[in-house]
Design an enzyme around this catalytic site. Structure first.
Site, mmCIF file in Angstrom:
data_model
loop_
_atom_site.group_PDB
_atom_site.id
_atom_site.type_symbol
_atom_site.label_atom_id
_atom_site.label_comp_id
_atom_site.label_asym_id
_atom_site.label_seq_id
_atom_site.Cartn_x
_atom_site.Cartn_y
_atom_site.Cartn_z
ATOM 1 N N ALA A 65 -7.336 12.635 -4.600
ATOM 2 C CA ALA A 65 -8.316 11.740 -4.258
ATOM 3 C C ALA A 65 -8.687 11.401 -2.738
ATOM 4 O O ALA A 65 -7.465 11.202 -1.986
ATOM 5 C CB ALA A 65 -7.966 10.517 -5.001
ATOM 6 N N ASN A 94 -12.233 9.596 -15.182
ATOM 7 C CA ASN A 94 -10.899 10.199 -15.380
ATOM 8 C C ASN A 94 -10.921 10.713 -16.794
ATOM 9 O O ASN A 94 -10.362 12.052 -16.862
ATOM 10 C CB ASN A 94 -9.777 9.556 -14.983
ATOM 11 C CG ASN A 94 -9.381 9.574 -13.611
ATOM 12 O OD1 ASN A 94 -10.269 9.963 -12.627
ATOM 13 N ND2 ASN A 94 -7.969 9.413 -13.248
ATOM 14 N N LEU A 119 -4.585 13.772 -8.393
ATOM 15 C CA LEU A 119 -5.578 14.305 -9.419
ATOM 16 C C LEU A 119 -5.773 15.801 -9.501
ATOM 17 O O LEU A 119 -5.880 16.463 -10.480
ATOM 18 C CB LEU A 119 -6.810 13.460 -9.573
ATOM 19 C CG LEU A 119 -7.986 13.442 -10.769
ATOM 20 C CD1 LEU A 119 -7.219 13.332 -12.103
ATOM 21 C CD2 LEU A 119 -8.894 12.514 -10.627
ATOM 22 N N GLU A 152 -1.996 10.721 -13.888
ATOM 23 C CA GLU A 152 -3.696 10.935 -14.230
ATOM 24 C C GLU A 152 -3.600 12.262 -14.585
ATOM 25 O O GLU A 152 -2.946 13.071 -14.298
ATOM 26 C CB GLU A 152 -4.321 10.889 -12.922
ATOM 27 C CG GLU A 152 -4.243 9.186 -12.450
ATOM 28 C CD GLU A 152 -5.240 8.998 -11.300
ATOM 29 O OE1 GLU A 152 -6.120 9.880 -11.118
ATOM 30 O OE2 GLU A 152 -5.134 7.906 -10.574
HETATM 31 N N1 CO8 Z 1 -8.378 11.674 1.537
HETATM 32 C C1 CO8 Z 1 -8.915 11.641 2.781
HETATM 33 N N2 CO8 Z 1 -8.729 12.486 3.591
HETATM 34 C C2 CO8 Z 1 -7.511 13.084 3.795
HETATM 35 C C3 CO8 Z 1 -6.724 13.284 2.468
HETATM 36 C C4 CO8 Z 1 -7.029 12.307 1.281
HETATM 37 N N3 CO8 Z 1 -6.192 12.299 0.319
HETATM 38 N N4 CO8 Z 1 -5.749 14.078 2.763
HETATM 39 C C5 CO8 Z 1 -5.846 14.367 4.140
HETATM 40 N N5 CO8 Z 1 -6.896 13.872 4.631
HETATM 41 C C6 CO8 Z 1 -7.532 14.214 5.934
HETATM 42 C C7 CO8 Z 1 -6.777 13.609 7.071
HETATM 43 O O1 CO8 Z 1 -7.093 12.138 7.276
HETATM 44 C C8 CO8 Z 1 -6.998 14.267 8.162
HETATM 45 O O2 CO8 Z 1 -8.399 14.037 8.922
HETATM 46 P P1 CO8 Z 1 -8.667 13.984 10.237
HETATM 47 O O3 CO8 Z 1 -8.433 15.123 10.711
HETATM 48 O O4 CO8 Z 1 -10.030 13.485 10.251
HETATM 49 O O5 CO8 Z 1 -7.745 12.874 10.678
HETATM 50 C C9 CO8 Z 1 -7.111 15.728 7.669
HETATM 51 O O6 CO8 Z 1 -7.467 15.461 6.260
HETATM 52 C C10 CO8 Z 1 -6.046 16.623 7.826
HETATM 53 O O7 CO8 Z 1 -4.858 15.800 7.311
HETATM 54 P P2 CO8 Z 1 -3.449 15.608 8.043
HETATM 55 O O8 CO8 Z 1 -3.567 15.529 9.578
HETATM 56 O O9 CO8 Z 1 -2.923 14.353 7.383
HETATM 57 O O10 CO8 Z 1 -2.635 16.805 7.809
HETATM 58 P P3 CO8 Z 1 -1.127 16.905 7.570
HETATM 59 O O11 CO8 Z 1 -0.769 18.668 7.288
HETATM 60 O O12 CO8 Z 1 -0.223 16.297 8.443
HETATM 61 O O13 CO8 Z 1 -0.713 16.326 6.205
HETATM 62 C C11 CO8 Z 1 -1.130 15.697 3.677
HETATM 63 C C12 CO8 Z 1 -1.186 16.604 5.043
HETATM 64 C C13 CO8 Z 1 0.556 15.648 3.485
HETATM 65 C C14 CO8 Z 1 -1.815 16.047 2.637
HETATM 66 C C15 CO8 Z 1 -1.432 14.186 4.142
HETATM 67 O O14 CO8 Z 1 -2.883 14.379 4.714
HETATM 68 C C16 CO8 Z 1 -1.471 13.370 3.023
HETATM 69 O O15 CO8 Z 1 -0.403 12.825 2.714
HETATM 70 N N6 CO8 Z 1 -2.484 12.974 2.457
HETATM 71 C C17 CO8 Z 1 -2.859 11.889 1.338
HETATM 72 C C18 CO8 Z 1 -2.649 12.713 -0.048
HETATM 73 C C19 CO8 Z 1 -2.697 11.784 -1.251
HETATM 74 O O16 CO8 Z 1 -2.104 10.828 -1.208
HETATM 75 N N7 CO8 Z 1 -3.802 12.028 -2.202
HETATM 76 C C20 CO8 Z 1 -4.131 11.154 -3.249
HETATM 77 C C21 CO8 Z 1 -3.476 11.335 -4.262
HETATM 78 S S1 CO8 Z 1 -3.445 10.302 -5.729
HETATM 79 C C22 CO8 Z 1 -4.907 10.879 -6.388
HETATM 80 O O17 CO8 Z 1 -5.424 11.914 -6.432
HETATM 81 C C23 CO8 Z 1 -5.286 10.146 -7.767
HETATM 82 C C24 CO8 Z 1 -5.865 8.598 -7.308
HETATM 83 C C25 CO8 Z 1 -7.117 8.429 -8.183
HETATM 84 C C26 CO8 Z 1 -7.795 7.466 -7.415
HETATM 85 C C27 CO8 Z 1 -9.192 7.327 -8.039
HETATM 86 C C28 CO8 Z 1 -10.270 6.643 -7.267
HETATM 87 C C29 CO8 Z 1 -11.510 6.232 -7.786
#
Ligand code: CO8
Length: 274
Positions: A65, A94, A119, A152
């Site tokens: 997400a 979902n 997700l 989820e």
């Molecule tokens: N959302 C938005 N942007 C993201 C996400 C994300 N989940 N993941 C990565 N990005 C973006 C970063 O912000 C970055 O953008 P920018 O270059 O503009 O700064 C770009 O992608 C590259 O990311 P990183 O520089 O962080 O790359 P790394 O290789 O250092 O790290 C990771 C990769 C480990 C994946 C890290 O980006 C991270 O931890 N991301 C978050 C992952 C996450 O927690 N996702 C959510 C999971 S929970 C879910 O899916 C269910 C929730 C339900 C919500 C329902 C809402 C209505």
């Protein structure tokens, strides 16, 4: 081809759905998850296809997400904690998405170019066939416990079914990533193509061609019926997990914990453990 963030194409007997937001590691916001649901439903109804192949772009299959979803940031504070908002934006979406993946009638396959989070990882676990570009670069991460959320996409059932109790517990209770190596050893992955392809596009094409070759000359109605039979083993588990998960998740949003955790993640105040 249609759309930009998620592409949809019918090529012969195959529907190809492609995540196309590589600059955000294919993280999907609420609208994009809903679009994915609609495209999977459309693929289910295609008259002449037997396979729905989900593929991606860049280095991640999907980072889950989108924590920087603008619609969340622009929502009025009162709405952000209301039953109405989360019933619509979380519970309904979902439930619908998970049901569609679970009940897909065709072969549902994924060409996985890189890691899969949240997700999206749950949806991957609902696919029939999983092909991975590089075992060493691949992992799944279900970090719900780090985000103040609960499982989820029926992950509380599928991870247990596909990985066993111990790995499912690491994934869900400890929010630990499960490595490509472990996933391969546990039979989660059908095949890895280590070192064979430089680009995601070449890899995607190879998975497509291999699958087309595999179902060629098979009797399509037998495939559909075998899928029904196989799927019936998990029907009750998935349906029950889906409905229990969305209500528990809903209660967390109403409590307000995930909203805060998403902001912390976006500001890099918290990180996932690797
Ligand atoms: N959302 C938005 N942007 C993201 C996400 C994300 N989940 N993941 C990565 N990005 C973006 C970063 O912000 C970055 O953008 P920018 O270059 O503009 O700064 C770009 O992608 C590259 O990311 P990183 O520089 O962080 O790359 P790394 O290789 O250092 O790290 C990771 C990769 C480990 C994946 C890290 O980006 C991270 O931890 N991301 C978050 C992952 C996450 O927690 N996702 C959510 C999971 S929970 C879910 O899916 C269910 C929730 C339900 C919500 C329902 C809402 C209505």
């Amino acid at each position: 081809m249609e759309g930009e963030d998620i592409l949809y194409e019918v090529r012969g007997k195959v529907t190809i759905i492609t995540f196309n937001i590589p600059q955000k590691l294919n993280a999907l916001n609420g609208e994009q998850y809903l679009l994915l649901a609609k495209l999977v439903e459309r693929a289910d109804k295609e008259e002449d296809t037997i396979l729905t192949l989900i593929q991606s772009s860049g280095r991640f299959f999907s980072a889950g997400a989108n924590f920087a979803d603008k619609s969340l940031a622009n929502t009025d504070a009162a709405d952000l904690f209301s039953h109405e908002y989360w019933l619509n934006r979380f519970v309904a979406r979902n439930t619908y998405l998970t049901e569609l993946f679970h009940n897909h009638r065709k072969i549902l396959a994924a060409a996985v170019n890189g890691p899969v989070i949240g997700l999206s990882a749950s949806l991957l676990a609902l696919c029939d066939l999983i092909y991975v570009k590089e075992e060493k670069d691949f992992y799944i991460l279900t970090p719900f416990a780090n985000l103040g959320l609960v499982a989820e996409g029926a992950a509380s059932a599928t991870l247990f079914l596909r990985l066993g109790w111990s790995k499912a517990s690491e994934a869900l209770l400890l929010a630990k990533p499960i490595s490509g190596k472990d996933l391969n050893n546990l039979g989660f992955i059908n095949k890895t193509y280590d070192g064979q392809f430089k680009t995601t596009e070449e890899f995607n094409q190879a998975v497509h061609d291999e699958l087309v070759n595999a179902f060629e000359n098979l009797h399509f109605d037998s495939i559909i019926q075998n899928k029904q039979l196989l799927k019936s083993n998990r029907d009750q588990l998935i349906t029950s997990a889906n409905s229990k998960e969305v209500i528990r998740g809903f209660n967390k949003w109403i409590e307000g914990v995930p909203q805060g955790r998403f902001v912390q993640l976006a500001q890099k105040d918290i990180k996932h453990k690797f």
